[in-house]
Design an enzyme around this catalytic site. Structure first.
Site, short mmCIF file in Angstrom:
data_model
loop_
_atom_site.label_atom_id
_atom_site.label_comp_id
_atom_site.label_asym_id
_atom_site.label_seq_id
_atom_site.Cartn_x
_atom_site.Cartn_y
_atom_site.Cartn_z
CE LYS A 113 -3.69 2.08 2.82
NZ LYS A 113 -4.48 1.97 4.07
CB SER B 65 -7.52 3.91 2.52
OG SER B 65 -6.92 3.18 3.56
CB SER C 213 -8.49 1.16 5.29
OG SER C 213 -9.08 2.43 5.21
#
Ligand SMILES: *[C@@H]1O[C@H](CO)[C@@H](O)[C@H](O)[C@H]1NC(C)=O
Ligand SMILES: *[C@@H]1O[C@H](CO)[C@@H](O)[C@H](O)[C@H]1NC(C)=O
Ligand SMILES: CC(=O)N[C@H]1CO[C@H](CO)[C@@H](O)[C@@H]1O
Length: 528
Positions: free
Chosen positions: A131, A206, A230
């Site tokens: 990420k 996210s 997320s």
């Protein structure tokens, strides 16, 4: 007390009727907008992209296949799918190939150093994506903030360091929502990521780029972080496994933005992957010495777990109803557990779930962390979100609408400290009740999200639907999101398997069990 209950029931009834009328209209408009721009990614062809990470590691170690061949297969797939899905913020393909060749040289040698043993480097030579919010040396770490455009990380985040020590080779950093605070991965710097099952749909956020990369076969495993869902929402929308660990197991440092104050209690870092069997080995690597806090090595007998189920939150204001197909997939599992496996599954009657959003928001508001408008300016004063809204309306803002909305909304939440205190009390009460019910050997099956992957921009109409995941950040419970196949529209469904702190091994064992029975991840391009 009675009056407020009555008021809430009336509010709920009104909002439900409004929802019934508005949702089909919103749906219809979006389906027309995206009518001509939807596709599914091409099916995965390379068999190396259809194996669990543990299996790839075994094949590389026994020299059945080279690390270079594996890394190359994933790079080729990533290049191909990224054209449709735009999940790569930046790649390090050449470095990754070089690192893979180094691994091959090591494994072809006569003596293998202790640090590369199976014990110390269980994933030697296996690729991973990261990420973008996490520091990966030399790579961008912008979290979609235009102002951060030129920033490059100078060292690895602790969790990235642990993954690399275990032998994993990072190939790329993937897209997120602006400052990781929205459930759609789109921002003014790195664009919008698209769902591999249907590019007219969101990947979630996210950690949306991770979800997309893994589901589409461009990565086999990845790392996400989760302060309101997320890890679990993108894993749900992309039909993969994701685990939000107990607090204190996996270091959350080295990510941007890094919450301050007691907001840290809501944030956890954890693995995302296509195969449930990879979850536990990955979590062990990420937890390092902390793995023993959660007794991750202890064997679990699924037959001895006490199962509970709840099919919706019982009526949250402003949160959508769980779609019938999502409930149906959960009912099928419950029925299977009862009728075929022969375990007892009790329907949970606790009612405080209906305050999920209020409890999460109250916990965030009272934790005294940095305010969102400050993050938006990268700690250079505060962004004036009212001004940004005006700029946004004329297409001149560097920020996304959800970020601007959050910056404005946070100011409002601070105006109601009394209500927040009351909601935290309700949360603490629910925590007590749940600990009593679940004990040390119980899991709760609970929806991950009320809707299958919405169209791009559609989440603006359901901003509080993350309450289904956010509740367990407020409670600080470990949760595994488990995919359960595809809906009639070909979009992933699934649910959360929830347990009490430091019992992570229970939901992970259940996920492994359900993967064997229900099939787990379904490759995109397979019609139901
Ligand atoms: C994507 O979704 C739209 C709307 O539900 C549908 O019309 C279209 O056929 C889907 N595309 C694919 C490739 O499944
Ligand atoms: C957006 O960000 C860029 C780069 O930081 C800056 O030059 C520009 O002025 C910003 N635009 C607005 C409208 O704030
Ligand atoms: C389609 C799209 O917007 N791609 C962008 C992804 O992010 C990189 C890095 O910021 C941009 O260069 C691409 O244009």
């Amino acid at each position: 007390m009675k009056v407020s209950h009555l008021l809430r029931s009336i509010q709920y009834a009104v909002l439900t009727v409004v929802g019934w009328v508005l949702t089909p209209i919103i749906r219809l408009i979006f389906s027309l907008v995206y009518r001509s721009s939807s596709k599914c990614v091409t099916p995965i062809e390379d068999p190396l992209c259809l194996l669990p990470a543990t299996e790839l590691a075994r094949k590389i170690r026994t020299r059945e296949v080279t690390s270079e061949a594996v890394v190359r297969a994933y790079i080729e797939r990533a290049r191909l799918v990224n054209r449709d899905c735009n999940f790569i913020v930046a790649d390090r393909f050449q470095e990754a190939l070089q690192e893979a060749r180094n691994v091959d040289t090591i494994l072809d040698g006569h003596v293998i150093a202790e640090k590369f043993s199976e014990q110390n480097a269980p994933f030697l030579g296996v690729p991973t994506s990261i990420k973008e919010a996490f520091a990966l040396k030399g790579m961008p770490q912008t979290s979609g903030l235009v102002m951060m455009r030129d920033y490059r990380a100078s060292e690895d985040a602790p969790v990235v360091g642990r993954l690399r020590q275990a032998g994993l080779i990072p190939t790329m950093v993937t897209n997120v929502s602006e400052l990781c605070m929205w459930y759609e991965s789109a921002n003014q710097l790195n664009g919008r990521s698209c769902n591999p099952y249907n590019t007219s749909r969101i990947v979630g956020g996210s950690s949306g780029g991770e979800g997309c990369a893994i589901a589409s076969g461009a990565a086999v495993v990845g790392v996400g972080s989760d302060i309101g869902g997320s890890i679990r929402m993108p894993s749900f929308f992309n039909g993969i496994f994701g685990h939000k660990p107990s607090n204190g197991l996996v270091p959350s440092g080295g990510q941007f933005p890094l919450p301050t104050g007691r907001d840290m209690e809501l944030l956890t870092t954890g693995p995302m992957c296509r195969y449930a069997t990879d979850l536990l080995p990955l979590l062990k690597v990420m937890s390092g010495p902390e793995a023993k806090l959660a007794k991750l090595d202890q064997k679990v007998d699924v037959m001895k777990i006490r199962f509970f189920t709840k099919f919706d939150d019982g009526g949250s204001l402003l949160v959508s109803h769980v779609e019938p197909e999502i409930q149906e997939s959960q009912r099928k599992v419950v029925q299977y557990l009862r009728d075929t496996v022969g375990v007892h599954v009790e329907e949970l009657k606790l009612t405080k779930f209906q305050y999920a959003f209020e409890m999460w928001a109250a916990k965030m508001a009272l934790s005294g962390g940095t305010d969102f408008a400050t993050y938006m300016s990268n700690y250079n004063g505060r962004v004036n979100c009212y001004l940004e809204l005006l700029k946004w309306l004329v297409g001149r803002s560097n920020h996304t609408l959800p970020a601007i909305g959050l910056g404005m909304g946070q100011g409002l939440a601070d105006l109601t400290p009394g209500t927040n205190k009351k909601n935290v009390q309700i949360l603490n009460k629910l925590d007590q009740e749940l600990r009593e019910v679940l004990g040390e050997d119980g899991v709760l099956l609970y929806p991950t999200h009320p809707k299958v992957a919405p169209y791009h921009n559609e989440p603006i109409f359901y901003p509080f639907n993350f309450a289904y995941t956010g509740l367990f950040n407020a409670l600080a419970y470990p949760v595994t999101q488990c995919p359960l196949g595809l809906s009639s529209e070909g979009l992933p469904v699934g649910f959360q398997i929830v347990t009490t702190p430091n019992n992570d091994r229970l939901p992970i064992a259940v996920a492994v069990f359900l993967e064997r029975v229900f099939g787990g991840w379904v490759p995109p391009g397979t019609r139901p």
